[in-house]
Design a protein around this motif. Structure first.
Motif, PDB file in Angstrom:
ATOM      1  N   ASN A   1     -11.276   6.062  -1.369  1.00 39.01           N
ATOM      2  CA  ASN A   1     -10.459   5.894  -0.181  1.00 39.01           C
ATOM      3  C   ASN A   1     -11.276   6.291   1.042  1.00 39.01           C
ATOM      4  O   ASN A   1     -11.864   7.375   1.082  1.00 39.01           O
ATOM      5  CB  ASN A   1      -9.200   6.758  -0.278  1.00 39.01           C
ATOM      6  CG  ASN A   1      -8.349   6.685   0.970  1.00 39.01           C
ATOM      7  OD1 ASN A   1      -8.478   7.533   1.866  1.00 39.01           O
ATOM      8  ND2 ASN A   1      -7.483   5.704   1.053  1.00 39.01           N
TER       9      ASN A   1
ATOM     10  N   ASN B   1      -2.073   3.286   8.404  1.00 33.46           N
ATOM     11  CA  ASN B   1      -2.527   2.882   9.736  1.00 33.46           C
ATOM     12  C   ASN B   1      -2.847   4.071  10.631  1.00 33.46           C
ATOM     13  O   ASN B   1      -3.707   3.985  11.505  1.00 33.46           O
ATOM     14  CB  ASN B   1      -1.471   2.006  10.411  1.00 33.46           C
ATOM     15  CG  ASN B   1      -1.361   0.643   9.761  1.00 33.46           C
ATOM     16  OD1 ASN B   1      -2.348   0.097   9.302  1.00 33.46           O
ATOM     17  ND2 ASN B   1      -0.158   0.094   9.711  1.00 33.46           N
TER      18      ASN B   1
ATOM     19  N   ARG C   1      -4.721  -7.003   2.204  1.00 37.59           N
ATOM     20  CA  ARG C   1      -5.721  -6.892   1.141  1.00 37.59           C
ATOM     21  C   ARG C   1      -6.763  -7.974   1.330  1.00 37.59           C
ATOM     22  O   ARG C   1      -6.455  -9.097   1.729  1.00 37.59           O
ATOM     23  CB  ARG C   1      -5.088  -7.044  -0.256  1.00 37.59           C
ATOM     24  CG  ARG C   1      -4.103  -5.989  -0.632  1.00 37.59           C
ATOM     25  CD  ARG C   1      -3.806  -6.007  -2.137  1.00 37.59           C
ATOM     26  NE  ARG C   1      -3.379  -7.318  -2.610  1.00 37.59           N
ATOM     27  CZ  ARG C   1      -2.126  -7.757  -2.580  1.00 37.59           C
ATOM     28  NH1 ARG C   1      -1.171  -6.998  -2.050  1.00 37.59           N
ATOM     29  NH2 ARG C   1      -1.820  -8.947  -3.047  1.00 37.59           N
TER      30      ARG C   1
ATOM     31  N   ALA D   1     -10.708  -4.396  -0.874  1.00 34.39           N
ATOM     32  CA  ALA D   1     -10.238  -3.447   0.139  1.00 34.39           C
ATOM     33  C   ALA D   1      -8.739  -3.644   0.331  1.00 34.39           C
ATOM     34  O   ALA D   1      -8.259  -4.784   0.387  1.00 34.39           O
ATOM     35  CB  ALA D   1     -10.973  -3.635   1.459  1.00 34.39           C
ATOM     36  N   ARG D   2      -8.020  -2.551   0.442  1.00 33.81           N
ATOM     37  CA  ARG D   2      -6.570  -2.601   0.654  1.00 33.81           C
ATOM     38  C   ARG D   2      -6.183  -1.615   1.741  1.00 33.81           C
ATOM     39  O   ARG D   2      -6.608  -0.459   1.715  1.00 33.81           O
ATOM     40  CB  ARG D   2      -5.821  -2.257  -0.643  1.00 33.81           C
ATOM     41  CG  ARG D   2      -4.306  -2.306  -0.529  1.00 33.81           C
ATOM     42  CD  ARG D   2      -3.649  -2.020  -1.863  1.00 33.81           C
ATOM     43  NE  ARG D   2      -3.869  -0.640  -2.270  1.00 33.81           N
ATOM     44  CZ  ARG D   2      -3.075   0.385  -1.915  1.00 33.81           C
ATOM     45  NH1 ARG D   2      -2.033   0.183  -1.128  1.00 33.81           N
ATOM     46  NH2 ARG D   2      -3.343   1.609  -2.330  1.00 33.81           N
ATOM     47  N   ARG D   3      -5.413  -2.081   2.708  1.00 35.25           N
ATOM     48  CA  ARG D   3      -4.950  -1.198   3.769  1.00 35.25           C
ATOM     49  C   ARG D   3      -3.983  -0.175   3.180  1.00 35.25           C
ATOM     50  O   ARG D   3      -2.974  -0.540   2.570  1.00 35.25           O
ATOM     51  CB  ARG D   3      -4.246  -2.009   4.870  1.00 35.25           C
ATOM     52  CG  ARG D   3      -3.935  -1.189   6.109  1.00 35.25           C
ATOM     53  CD  ARG D   3      -3.057  -2.001   7.050  1.00 35.25           C
ATOM     54  NE  ARG D   3      -3.733  -3.187   7.542  1.00 35.25           N
ATOM     55  CZ  ARG D   3      -4.521  -3.206   8.604  1.00 35.25           C
ATOM     56  NH1 ARG D   3      -4.747  -2.093   9.283  1.00 35.25           N
ATOM     57  NH2 ARG D   3      -5.090  -4.321   9.008  1.00 35.25           N
TER      58      ARG D   3
ATOM     59  N   ARG E   1     -11.212   7.175   4.955  1.00 35.60           N
ATOM     60  CA  ARG E   1     -10.316   7.616   6.025  1.00 35.60           C
ATOM     61  C   ARG E   1     -11.084   7.688   7.340  1.00 35.60           C
ATOM     62  O   ARG E   1     -12.244   8.103   7.381  1.00 35.60           O
ATOM     63  CB  ARG E   1      -9.723   8.985   5.712  1.00 35.60           C
ATOM     64  CG  ARG E   1      -8.869   9.016   4.460  1.00 35.60           C
ATOM     65  CD  ARG E   1      -8.003  10.284   4.397  1.00 35.60           C
ATOM     66  NE  ARG E   1      -8.776  11.500   4.497  1.00 35.60           N
ATOM     67  CZ  ARG E   1      -9.369  12.081   3.460  1.00 35.60           C
ATOM     68  NH1 ARG E   1      -9.269  11.537   2.269  1.00 35.60           N
ATOM     69  NH2 ARG E   1     -10.052  13.201   3.615  1.00 35.60           N
TER      70      ARG E   1
ATOM     71  N   PRO F   1      -6.266   5.692  10.240  1.00 36.68           N
ATOM     72  CA  PRO F   1      -6.676   4.539   9.435  1.00 36.68           C
ATOM     73  C   PRO F   1      -7.183   4.972   8.060  1.00 36.68           C
ATOM     74  O   PRO F   1      -7.920   5.942   7.926  1.00 36.68           O
ATOM     75  CB  PRO F   1      -7.802   3.912  10.272  1.00 36.68           C
ATOM     76  CG  PRO F   1      -7.562   4.394  11.662  1.00 36.68           C
ATOM     77  CD  PRO F   1      -6.980   5.771  11.527  1.00 36.68           C
ATOM     78  N   SER F   2      -6.767   4.222   7.045  1.00 38.65           N
ATOM     79  CA  SER F   2      -7.154   4.564   5.676  1.00 38.65           C
ATOM     80  C   SER F   2      -7.230   3.283   4.852  1.00 38.65           C
ATOM     81  O   SER F   2      -6.336   2.433   4.930  1.00 38.65           O
ATOM     82  CB  SER F   2      -6.144   5.541   5.062  1.00 38.65           C
ATOM     83  OG  SER F   2      -6.435   5.791   3.703  1.00 38.65           O
ATOM     84  N   LEU F   3      -8.296   3.154   4.085  1.00 43.34           N
ATOM     85  CA  LEU F   3      -8.497   1.983   3.238  1.00 43.34           C
ATOM     86  C   LEU F   3      -8.825   2.411   1.821  1.00 43.34           C
ATOM     87  O   LEU F   3      -9.611   3.337   1.609  1.00 43.34           O
ATOM     88  CB  LEU F   3      -9.654   1.119   3.756  1.00 43.34           C
ATOM     89  CG  LEU F   3      -9.582   0.562   5.175  1.00 43.34           C
ATOM     90  CD1 LEU F   3     -10.883  -0.166   5.505  1.00 43.34           C
ATOM     91  CD2 LEU F   3      -8.400  -0.366   5.318  1.00 43.34           C
ATOM     92  N   ASP F   4      -8.223   1.732   0.846  1.00 41.25           N
ATOM     93  CA  ASP F   4      -8.641   1.874  -0.543  1.00 41.25           C
ATOM     94  C   ASP F   4      -9.731   0.838  -0.810  1.00 41.25           C
ATOM     95  O   ASP F   4      -9.542  -0.349  -0.534  1.00 41.25           O
ATOM     96  CB  ASP F   4      -7.460   1.636  -1.492  1.00 41.25           C
ATOM     97  CG  ASP F   4      -6.426   2.740  -1.405  1.00 41.25           C
ATOM     98  OD1 ASP F   4      -6.813   3.890  -1.133  1.00 41.25           O
ATOM     99  OD2 ASP F   4      -5.229   2.450  -1.601  1.00 41.25           O
ATOM    100  N   LEU F   5     -10.860   1.290  -1.334  1.00 35.70           N
ATOM    101  CA  LEU F   5     -12.022   0.426  -1.523  1.00 35.70           C
ATOM    102  C   LEU F   5     -12.480   0.452  -2.979  1.00 35.70           C
ATOM    103  O   LEU F   5     -12.335   1.466  -3.668  1.00 35.70           O
ATOM    104  CB  LEU F   5     -13.182   0.880  -0.632  1.00 35.70           C
ATOM    105  CG  LEU F   5     -12.926   0.944   0.877  1.00 35.70           C
ATOM    106  CD1 LEU F   5     -14.135   1.559   1.580  1.00 35.70           C
ATOM    107  CD2 LEU F   5     -12.623  -0.437   1.432  1.00 35.70           C
TER     108      LEU F   5
END
Length: 343
Positions: free
Chosen positions: A212, A176, A140, A171-173, A214, A179-183
């Motif tokens: 999110n 993997n 994070r 931002a949170r991973r 992706r 790849p995907s991030l919560d923003l």
């Protein structure tokens, strides 16, 4: 005698704690040196004017002044400079790092025409945090800025001075593979530069986005990074889109990607207040034709205004971005350019 023994135990405990703190401080310094050496082995350059370890007894703090990082191997030769960076670690929670960044932070890079681009940032208060796992991978990252002031380059979309009362970034991973991030982003009382005066004025009262992202970004140039994300099915799904900008009040959900010409591609559904006035402003500023404005207003007038929870009259709307056009329902409103300058 009992008091002497108790005093001795207390002094021994304090001495032991100081020895432990010093040992951990040496480990932090060694880890910083190892990271710098690793960067140098990869062809990057890292330097600073002075370094100080402090924080006893509650935490471990490392301050670097006049810190610089640059990667001359990359086509754009990106460079970062900071007047001062302080990293704070708790002795019992060293995977969570808090950063203080007072003074000016600067990003510098080259361009295809050989000119140097520079963006500088000052804030009344700039604090960031980073959470990593046992292998050193970030989990994070967040930033909290009070009264930030961004000075953009001399040309381009972000040229000029941008200010805000408050800016929050997170931002949170999430995954993997892929790849995907919560923003999340929240900005309050934003003042944009003069070129943003039209159509709704320079002052943005508030902007809030959560979603999110992706897809991965690969390559060395902006074109390569965006192309790899687009071609790999990259998309941002927004669970919250809320904007108050002059007469425009918009809230809803949607998704965003890029088409083959790097133009926005996506859709949004939600509610809008002052929609008729917004269309009139677009027409008055030459961003939409009288025919398009008339068709869009006619379509809007077929839907009823309803009060929301705050008593604000809103209309439910659907926006789409496709083939370089932004449409309200089935009615085209305005053209959408490429997100890449010069295209």
């Amino acid at each position: 005698m009992r008091y002497l023994v108790l005093t001795g135990l207390i002094l021994g405990g304090l001495l032991g704690y100081y020895v432990l703190w010093s040992h951990l401080a040496d480990q932090v310094a060694a880890q910083a040196d190892a990271w710098i050496e690793g960067q140098r082995r990869q062809g990057r350059e890292v330097s600073y004017e002075s370094r100080r370890l402090w924080g006893f007894p509650y935490r471990l703090s490392l301050t670097l002044t006049k810190a610089k990082w640059d990667d001359p191997r990359q086509p754009l030769a990106p460079r970062l400079e900071a007047e001062e960076i302080t990293a704070h670690l708790q002795l019992w929670q060293r995977e969570h790092v808090i950063f203080d960044l007072p003074g000016r932070q600067t990003a510098i890079w080259g361009s295809a025409d050989g000119a140097e681009r520079r963006v500088s940032l000052n804030a009344e208060r700039f604090r960031a945090s980073l959470v990593i796992d046992g292998a050193g991978n970030w989990l994070r990252v967040a930033a909290d800025l009070t009264k930030p002031r961004l000075q953009g380059p001399g040309d381009g979309v972000v040229r000029g001075e941008w200010t805000a009362g408050k800016l929050l970034l997170h931002a949170r991973r999430a995954e993997n593979v892929p790849p995907s991030l919560d923003l999340a982003m929240q900005a309050e009382q934003v003042m944009m530069p003069e070129q943003a005066e039209k159509p709704f004025g320079r002052a943005v009262q508030s902007l809030r986005l959560t979603g999110n992202l992706r897809g991965g970004f690969y390559g060395n140039t902006t074109d390569d990074l965006l192309a790899s994300w687009r071609d790999g099915g990259g998309v941002i799904d927004f669970s919250t889109m809320a904007l108050t900008w002059g007469n425009l009040r918009l809230a809803g959900t949607g998704s965003l990607a890029l088409d083959r010409d790097f133009r926005p591609l996506g859709a949004m559904s939600g509610k809008m207040s002052g929609a008729i006035k917004v269309i009139e402003l677009l027409e008055a500023n030459g961003l939409t034709t009288p025919q398009q404005a008339s068709a869009a207003k006619t379509s809007l007038l077929t839907t009823d205004e309803q009060p929301d929870n705050n008593g604000l009259l809103i209309r439910h709307i659907a926006l789409t971005a496709q083939d370089g056009r932004l449409s309200l329902g089935d009615d085209p409103l305005l053209s959408l350019p490429s997100v890449l300058p010069g295209r």
